[in-house]
Design a protein around this motif. Structure first.
Motif, PDB file in Angstrom:
ATOM      1  N   TYR A   3       0.784  -1.083  -0.107  1.00 14.26           N
ATOM      2  CA  TYR A   3       0.175  -0.057  -0.218  1.00 14.26           C
ATOM      3  C   TYR A   3       0.904   1.130   0.118  1.00 14.26           C
ATOM      4  N   GLN A   4       0.597   2.156  -1.002  1.00 20.17           N
ATOM      5  CA  GLN A   4       1.576   3.305  -0.970  1.00 20.17           C
ATOM      6  C   GLN A   4       1.065   4.753  -0.683  1.00 20.17           C
ATOM      7  N   MET A   5      -0.030   5.040  -0.150  1.00 19.45           N
ATOM      8  CA  MET A   5      -0.489   5.999   0.153  1.00 19.45           C
ATOM      9  C   MET A   5       0.404   6.688   1.611  1.00 19.45           C
ATOM     10  N   ARG A   6       1.002   6.167   2.298  1.00 18.31           N
ATOM     11  CA  ARG A   6       1.596   6.589   3.209  1.00 18.31           C
ATOM     12  C   ARG A   6       2.576   7.535   3.079  1.00 18.31           C
ATOM     13  N   TYR A   7       3.221   7.103   1.684  1.00 13.14           N
ATOM     14  CA  TYR A   7       4.405   8.032   1.498  1.00 13.14           C
ATOM     15  C   TYR A   7       4.058   9.684   1.344  1.00 13.14           C
ATOM     16  N   ARG A   8       2.952   9.606   0.797  1.00 17.75           N
ATOM     17  CA  ARG A   8       2.207  11.070   0.513  1.00 17.75           C
ATOM     18  C   ARG A   8       1.709  11.511   1.707  1.00 17.75           C
ATOM     19  N   GLU A 113       8.076  11.287  16.664  1.00 13.47           N
ATOM     20  CA  GLU A 113       7.356  11.581  15.462  1.00 13.47           C
ATOM     21  C   GLU A 113       6.967  10.114  14.779  1.00 13.47           C
ATOM     22  N   PRO A 114       5.733   9.727  14.739  1.00 16.64           N
ATOM     23  CA  PRO A 114       5.353   8.477  14.285  1.00 16.64           C
ATOM     24  C   PRO A 114       5.546   8.182  12.780  1.00 16.64           C
ATOM     25  N   THR A 115       5.423   9.235  12.046  1.00 16.59           N
ATOM     26  CA  THR A 115       5.276   9.128  10.591  1.00 16.59           C
ATOM     27  C   THR A 115       6.924   8.706  10.157  1.00 16.59           C
ATOM     28  N   ILE A 116       7.775   9.160  10.975  1.00 14.23           N
ATOM     29  CA  ILE A 116       9.179   9.029  10.413  1.00 14.23           C
ATOM     30  C   ILE A 116       9.393   7.399  10.763  1.00 14.23           C
ATOM     31  N   LEU A 117       8.774   6.849  11.898  1.00 14.74           N
ATOM     32  CA  LEU A 117       9.192   5.383  12.251  1.00 14.74           C
ATOM     33  C   LEU A 117       8.229   4.686  10.882  1.00 14.74           C
ATOM     34  N   PHE A 118       6.900   5.235  10.760  1.00 12.49           N
ATOM     35  CA  PHE A 118       6.222   4.504   9.821  1.00 12.49           C
ATOM     36  C   PHE A 118       7.121   4.286   8.203  1.00 12.49           C
ATOM     37  N   SER A 119       7.673   5.439   8.033  1.00 16.09           N
ATOM     38  CA  SER A 119       8.539   5.432   6.690  1.00 16.09           C
ATOM     39  C   SER A 119       9.828   4.617   6.801  1.00 16.09           C
ATOM     40  N   LEU A 120      10.362   4.858   8.102  1.00 14.69           N
ATOM     41  CA  LEU A 120      11.661   3.890   8.309  1.00 14.69           C
ATOM     42  C   LEU A 120      11.261   2.266   8.224  1.00 14.69           C
ATOM     43  N   GLY A 121      10.067   2.004   8.693  1.00 10.79           N
ATOM     44  CA  GLY A 121       9.774   0.750   8.798  1.00 10.79           C
ATOM     45  C   GLY A 121       9.283   0.290   7.344  1.00 10.79           C
ATOM     46  N   GLU A 144       1.201   6.008  17.553  1.00  5.48           N
ATOM     47  CA  GLU A 144      -0.020   6.256  16.703  1.00  5.48           C
ATOM     48  C   GLU A 144      -0.742   4.909  16.483  1.00  5.48           C
ATOM     49  N   PRO A 145      -1.300   4.437  17.256  1.00  4.49           N
ATOM     50  CA  PRO A 145      -1.973   3.111  17.242  1.00  4.49           C
ATOM     51  C   PRO A 145      -2.890   2.805  16.197  1.00  4.49           C
ATOM     52  N   LYS A 146      -3.651   3.825  15.650  1.00  4.59           N
ATOM     53  CA  LYS A 146      -4.813   3.486  14.620  1.00  4.59           C
ATOM     54  C   LYS A 146      -4.236   3.974  13.355  1.00  4.59           C
ATOM     55  N   ALA A 147      -3.105   3.851  12.976  1.00  2.00           N
ATOM     56  CA  ALA A 147      -2.713   4.149  11.698  1.00  2.00           C
ATOM     57  C   ALA A 147      -2.429   2.847  10.642  1.00  2.00           C
ATOM     58  N   ALA A 148      -3.781   2.814  10.042  1.00  3.66           N
ATOM     59  CA  ALA A 148      -3.977   1.657   9.041  1.00  3.66           C
ATOM     60  C   ALA A 148      -2.823   1.251   8.201  1.00  3.66           C
ATOM     61  N   THR A 149      -2.386   2.181   7.749  1.00  4.26           N
ATOM     62  CA  THR A 149      -1.474   1.794   6.575  1.00  4.26           C
ATOM     63  C   THR A 149       0.001   1.123   6.991  1.00  4.26           C
ATOM     64  N   ALA A 150       0.464   1.625   8.051  1.00  3.12           N
ATOM     65  CA  ALA A 150       1.355   1.529   9.009  1.00  3.12           C
ATOM     66  C   ALA A 150       1.119  -0.173   9.425  1.00  3.12           C
ATOM     67  N   LEU A 175      -8.875  -3.961   9.031  1.00  4.75           N
ATOM     68  CA  LEU A 175     -10.119  -3.728   8.592  1.00  4.75           C
ATOM     69  C   LEU A 175     -11.106  -3.341   9.593  1.00  4.75           C
ATOM     70  N   THR A 176     -10.751  -3.299  10.790  1.00  5.95           N
ATOM     71  CA  THR A 176     -11.450  -2.822  11.767  1.00  5.95           C
ATOM     72  C   THR A 176     -11.657  -1.349  11.614  1.00  5.95           C
ATOM     73  N   LEU A 177     -10.498  -0.901  11.415  1.00  7.66           N
ATOM     74  CA  LEU A 177     -10.266   0.630  11.393  1.00  7.66           C
ATOM     75  C   LEU A 177     -10.783   1.136  10.008  1.00  7.66           C
ATOM     76  N   ASP A 178     -10.563   0.352   8.944  1.00  3.38           N
ATOM     77  CA  ASP A 178     -11.030   0.859   7.708  1.00  3.38           C
ATOM     78  C   ASP A 178     -11.594  -0.265   6.861  1.00  3.38           C
ATOM     79  N   ASN A 179     -13.126  -0.455   7.138  1.00  5.99           N
ATOM     80  CA  ASN A 179     -13.765  -1.626   6.296  1.00  5.99           C
ATOM     81  C   ASN A 179     -13.694  -1.395   4.808  1.00  5.99           C
ATOM     82  N   LYS A 180     -13.055  -0.559   4.241  1.00  6.19           N
ATOM     83  CA  LYS A 180     -12.986  -0.486   2.874  1.00  6.19           C
ATOM     84  C   LYS A 180     -11.543  -0.750   2.456  1.00  6.19           C
ATOM     85  N   PHE A 181     -10.642  -1.110   3.352  1.00  6.09           N
ATOM     86  CA  PHE A 181      -9.242  -1.530   2.979  1.00  6.09           C
ATOM     87  C   PHE A 181      -9.086  -2.511   2.257  1.00  6.09           C
ATOM     88  N   TRP A 182      -9.571  -2.706   1.068  1.00  8.87           N
ATOM     89  CA  TRP A 182      -9.578  -3.930   0.165  1.00  8.87           C
ATOM     90  C   TRP A 182      -8.221  -4.767   0.195  1.00  8.87           C
TER      91      TRP A 182
END
Length: 302
Positions: A3-8, A113-121, A144-150, A175-182
């Protein structure tokens, strides 16, 4: 699927951190800007360059963004924004070692900063450094426990290390966080197929297609996966029909390396080959390859 949206999202987060809103800019105007350095206030100018690089990256102008991001990091090496944006651009350019180096430094400069950790991960994940990816993503999810893409990336890391039960648990949490996360549903199907649960895999891929339809998206991956499963069950006509449909949506899935990158396991890769070799499917792939070779490339000057 990856899934690529996180980078944006990361770029937009850092833009906010350096005082810029997320409103779109004129890409052409940015392309014609010339970098001028005034040595009076280097950090302020570095943040301006980082901002410009991030904005260019939003338009996928990575070759133009990278030199600006590098210069910004040189001018202000201890600013987490400059290192973070440089690392995120390296990540988009698939230069994973460089991305890890810059994002690791950004994390040292900004621990919370969680977004740094998410990108590093994500960089660790793409670099096939799976234990590091799992550890880093879990650190970010504490913040940030509800970050679906991470969370989805964490599920992928578990999947790639064959920790299937943990992967499925994480995908369900997504899917609990986002029921459209196909893509999460799709990947549960990938897990079940590798486990030999063909009927469960089919059900998940059909469900993922319905989720994608809700966001008006045609998903080639579950379509091709379904084709493979139906062929294995003996319904060859339906399998080929779905295979043709998948290639019309996105012929990149006709390439084994692309399937491997999208986490297709050994069993599914082995079984899909008969679909991709079918004349009707193969013709679409070959026509796409020919069209790609014939498209002239535009060269942009920096």
């Amino acid at each position: 699927m990856r899934y690529q949206m996180r980078y944006r999202v990361w770029l937009l987060t850092v833009l906010a951190a350096v005082g810029v809103g997320a409103s779109p800019l004129n890409a052409q105007a940015l392309l014609h800007q010339t970098t001028k350095i005034n040595f009076g206030n280097l950090e302020e100018q570095a943040l301006g360059l980082a901002r410009e690089a991030a904005q260019l990256a939003q338009f996928e102008q990575y070759d133009l963004a990278l030199p600006r991001a590098r210069l910004a990091a040189q001018l202000a090496p201890k600013a987490f924004q400059t290192q973070g944006i440089l690392g995120s651009i390296y990540l988009r350019k698939e230069q994973y070692s460089e991305a890890i180096a810059s994002l690791s430094l950004a994390h040292k400069l900004k621990k919370d900063e969680p977004t740094i950790l998410f990108s590093l991960g994500a960089a660790y994940l793409r670099n096939k450094s799976y234990p590091e990816a799992i550890s880093t993503l879990k650190q970010g999810l504490v913040l940030e426990p509800k970050a679906a893409t991470a969370m989805f990336d964490l599920g992928n890391a578990y999947f790639l290390t064959k920790r299937y039960n943990e992967a499925v648990t994480i995908y369900k949490d997504v899917l609990t966080l986002d029921n459209k996360f196909w893509a999460a549903t799709n990947n549960i199907g990938l897990v079940e197929y590798e486990r030999g649960n063909i009927e469960q895999a089919i059900a998940k891929w059909q469900e993922s297609l319905k989720q994608a339809e809700k966001i008006e998206f045609l998903a080639a991956e579950p379509t091709l996966a379904l084709a493979t499963a139906f062929y294995r069950k003996g319904d060859q006509a339906k399998a080929i029909q779905l295979g043709v449909e998948a290639m019309k949506i996105d012929p990149r899935y006709g390439k084994i390396p692309h399937l491997v990158e999208n986490l297709w396991g050994d069993q599914l890769i082995n079984d899909v080959k008969v679909i991709l070799a079918h004349p009707k499917v193969k013709t679409i792939i070959e026509e796409s390859d020919l069209a790609t070779r014939q498209v002239p490339r535009l060269r942009l000057r920096n």
